[in-house]
Motif scaffolding. Structure first.
Motif, PDB file in Angstrom:
ATOM      1  N   GLU A   7       0.835  -1.202   0.000  1.00 19.55           N
ATOM      2  CA  GLU A   7       0.000   0.000   0.000  1.00 19.55           C
ATOM      3  C   GLU A   7       0.871   1.255   0.000  1.00 19.55           C
ATOM      4  OE1 GLU A   7      -3.804   0.105   0.215  1.00 19.55           O
ATOM      5  OE2 GLU A   7      -3.075  -1.637  -0.853  1.00 19.55           O
ATOM      6  N   ALA A   8       1.930   1.229   0.799  1.00 16.87           N
ATOM      7  CA  ALA A   8       2.828   2.386   0.863  1.00 16.87           C
ATOM      8  C   ALA A   8       3.505   2.611  -0.493  1.00 16.87           C
ATOM      9  CB  ALA A   8       3.871   2.190   1.956  1.00 16.87           C
ATOM     10  N   LEU A  10       2.214   1.815  -3.418  1.00 19.56           N
ATOM     11  CA  LEU A  10       1.178   2.396  -4.283  1.00 19.56           C
ATOM     12  C   LEU A  10       0.983   3.867  -3.967  1.00 19.56           C
ATOM     13  CD1 LEU A  10      -1.796  -0.067  -4.814  1.00 19.56           C
ATOM     14  CD2 LEU A  10      -0.255   0.928  -6.497  1.00 19.56           C
ATOM     15  N   ASP A  11       0.986   4.208  -2.672  1.00 21.33           N
ATOM     16  CA  ASP A  11       0.896   5.617  -2.282  1.00 21.33           C
ATOM     17  C   ASP A  11       1.950   6.420  -3.024  1.00 21.33           C
ATOM     18  OD1 ASP A  11      -1.042   4.869  -0.488  1.00 21.33           O
ATOM     19  OD2 ASP A  11       0.043   5.470   1.307  1.00 21.33           O
ATOM     20  N   PHE A  14       1.345   6.538  -7.001  1.00 19.58           N
ATOM     21  CA  PHE A  14       0.261   7.430  -7.418  1.00 19.58           C
ATOM     22  C   PHE A  14       0.622   8.888  -7.112  1.00 19.58           C
ATOM     23  CE2 PHE A  14      -2.768   3.697  -7.222  1.00 19.58           C
ATOM     24  CZ  PHE A  14      -3.064   3.724  -8.572  1.00 19.58           C
ATOM     25  N   ARG A  15       1.230   9.099  -5.955  1.00 18.28           N
ATOM     26  CA  ARG A  15       1.642  10.462  -5.601  1.00 18.28           C
ATOM     27  C   ARG A  15       2.619  11.002  -6.639  1.00 18.28           C
ATOM     28  NH1 ARG A  15       1.798  14.686  -4.815  1.00 18.28           N
ATOM     29  NH2 ARG A  15       1.753  16.061  -2.981  1.00 18.28           N
ATOM     30  N   ILE A  81       4.594   1.015 -12.905  1.00 16.49           N
ATOM     31  CA  ILE A  81       3.446   1.454 -13.706  1.00 16.49           C
ATOM     32  C   ILE A  81       2.449   0.305 -13.799  1.00 16.49           C
ATOM     33  CG2 ILE A  81       2.680   2.299 -15.957  1.00 16.49           C
ATOM     34  CD1 ILE A  81       5.458   3.397 -16.425  1.00 16.49           C
ATOM     35  N   ALA A  82       2.981  -0.885 -14.008  1.00 15.79           N
ATOM     36  CA  ALA A  82       2.115  -2.061 -14.115  1.00 15.79           C
ATOM     37  C   ALA A  82       1.374  -2.311 -12.808  1.00 15.79           C
ATOM     38  CB  ALA A  82       2.949  -3.277 -14.510  1.00 15.79           C
ATOM     39  N   ALA A  84       0.495  -0.058 -10.584  1.00 16.85           N
ATOM     40  CA  ALA A  84      -0.560   0.956 -10.468  1.00 16.85           C
ATOM     41  C   ALA A  84      -1.737   0.577 -11.365  1.00 16.85           C
ATOM     42  CB  ALA A  84      -0.016   2.322 -10.854  1.00 16.85           C
ATOM     43  N   ARG A  85      -1.402   0.113 -12.551  1.00 20.35           N
ATOM     44  CA  ARG A  85      -2.448  -0.288 -13.486  1.00 20.35           C
ATOM     45  C   ARG A  85      -3.265  -1.445 -12.915  1.00 20.35           C
ATOM     46  NH1 ARG A  85      -3.748  -1.785 -19.152  1.00 20.35           N
ATOM     47  NH2 ARG A  85      -3.095  -3.885 -18.624  1.00 20.35           N
ATOM     48  N   CYS A  87      -3.854  -1.995  -9.869  1.00 14.62           N
ATOM     49  CA  CYS A  87      -4.737  -1.434  -8.843  1.00 14.62           C
ATOM     50  C   CYS A  87      -5.987  -0.858  -9.488  1.00 14.62           C
ATOM     51  CB  CYS A  87      -3.994  -0.359  -8.049  1.00 14.62           C
ATOM     52  SG  CYS A  87      -5.024   0.491  -6.833  1.00 14.62           S
ATOM     53  N   LEU A  88      -5.808  -0.097 -10.584  1.00 13.20           N
ATOM     54  CA  LEU A  88      -6.957   0.479 -11.278  1.00 13.20           C
ATOM     55  C   LEU A  88      -7.820  -0.623 -11.886  1.00 13.20           C
ATOM     56  CD1 LEU A  88      -5.435   3.607 -13.049  1.00 13.20           C
ATOM     57  CD2 LEU A  88      -6.465   3.397 -10.793  1.00 13.20           C
ATOM     58  N   GLU A  90      -8.241  -3.541 -10.689  1.00 11.94           N
ATOM     59  CA  GLU A  90      -9.021  -4.124  -9.595  1.00 11.94           C
ATOM     60  C   GLU A  90     -10.265  -3.282  -9.335  1.00 11.94           C
ATOM     61  OE1 GLU A  90      -7.208  -3.830  -5.776  1.00 11.94           O
ATOM     62  OE2 GLU A  90      -9.040  -4.533  -4.808  1.00 11.94           O
TER      63      GLU A  90
ATOM     64  N   ALA B  18      -3.666   8.320  -4.156  1.00  9.35           N
ATOM     65  CA  ALA B  18      -2.371   8.123  -3.490  1.00  9.35           C
ATOM     66  C   ALA B  18      -2.514   7.998  -1.973  1.00  9.35           C
ATOM     67  CB  ALA B  18      -1.423   9.269  -3.847  1.00  9.35           C
ATOM     68  N   ARG B  23      -8.256   4.704  -1.333  1.00 12.89           N
ATOM     69  CA  ARG B  23      -8.417   3.572  -2.256  1.00 12.89           C
ATOM     70  C   ARG B  23      -9.413   2.580  -1.679  1.00 12.89           C
ATOM     71  NH1 ARG B  23      -2.810   4.237  -2.739  1.00 12.89           N
ATOM     72  NH2 ARG B  23      -2.390   2.475  -1.355  1.00 12.89           N
ATOM     73  N   LEU B  88      -1.957   5.579 -17.804  1.00 16.50           N
ATOM     74  CA  LEU B  88      -0.967   4.524 -17.564  1.00 16.50           C
ATOM     75  C   LEU B  88      -0.767   3.686 -18.830  1.00 16.50           C
ATOM     76  CD1 LEU B  88      -1.837   3.268 -13.965  1.00 16.50           C
ATOM     77  CD2 LEU B  88      -0.271   5.059 -14.692  1.00 16.50           C
ATOM     78  N   GLU B  92       2.705   2.812 -20.776  1.00 16.47           N
ATOM     79  CA  GLU B  92       3.144   1.457 -21.133  1.00 16.47           C
ATOM     80  C   GLU B  92       3.328   1.329 -22.643  1.00 16.47           C
ATOM     81  OE1 GLU B  92       0.354  -1.147 -19.074  1.00 16.47           O
ATOM     82  OE2 GLU B  92       1.821  -1.316 -17.457  1.00 16.47           O
TER      83      GLU B  92
END
Lengths: 110, 110
Positions: A7-8, A10-11, A14-15, A81-82, A84-85, A87-88, A90, B18, B23, B88, B92
């Motif tokens: 999670e950290a 991802l934080d 995204f930040r 990047i992958a 983060a993707r 996560c989106l 999901e 973020a 989330r 994203l 990629e």
DNA sequence: TATTCGCGCAACCATATGGTTGTATATTAT
DNA sequence: ATAATATACAACCATATGGTTGCGCGAATA
């Protein structure tokens, strides 16, 4: 918990992406390695400011530095990047799940 | 320039995502509408703090509020998630473009 | 009617962020 | 050897962020 670390991460990712200049740096460095001063030439801010943006990307593991002489060549790393993707993805999957639930309700009404 | 506005929107969306709590709120509200106090019950922070998180998501258009009696039902809107994903995807795609370029170089060496 | 519940909002606080300038150091060019 | 270049790093500043508490108001409930 491993989740906390993820999670950290991802934080941070995204930040890091939440800034137009940094997204632009990602685009430039995804195509090939660029020095920090090479990057700085394109933006209306000081060299130190660009340096800080690169540092933010580096701490998010979105970018790596390679020392070549007096320069640091910055190149993007697609791994995070992958993540983060994913996560989106999901989130979008949950949305489809909701729609599927509605469909189920609607088809029961028939 | 339209791009400026789009970039500012992306800034807000990525910024909103973020944060692990936000989330999580997205996940809960993607499955169905939840009141703010319903959300707040699940987190170890004050009601006002959760209220602020929801406000951040709302300003990023990731969530909308519907007034029902004294409650505000929060539900996620997938539109901006798709925009972020498109961003994203673009990154990629640039990476694949770089790989394709390397392939071209390598095949010329043959 | 009185009270509790859900919410919005403001004030406040500590820390993070995004920018600046200035200084130092290592490398390259003259 | 000297000068210019590329970077690192620190100090500083204004503003944003993420949390708190407290207060007020409309809606539901006893």
């Amino acid at each position: 918990m491993v989740a906390r670390i993820a999670e950290a991460r991802l934080d941070r990712v995204f930040r890091a992406l939440a800034d137009a200049t940094r997204r632009d740096i990602m685009r430039r460095t995804l195509l090939g390695a660029v020095s920090i001063s090479g990057l700085a030439a394109d933006y209306d801010m000081s060299f130190a400011a660009v340096q800080k943006h690169v540092a933010v990307l580096a701490k998010a593991s979105l970018v790596r530095k390679a020392s070549v002489g007096r320069e640091r060549l910055i190149s993007a790393v697609p791994n995070e990047i992958a993540r983060a993707r994913a996560c989106l993805d999901e989130l979008e999957a949950l949305w489809r799940h909701r729609l599927a639930g509605l469909d189920a309700v609607l088809s029961e009404k028939k």
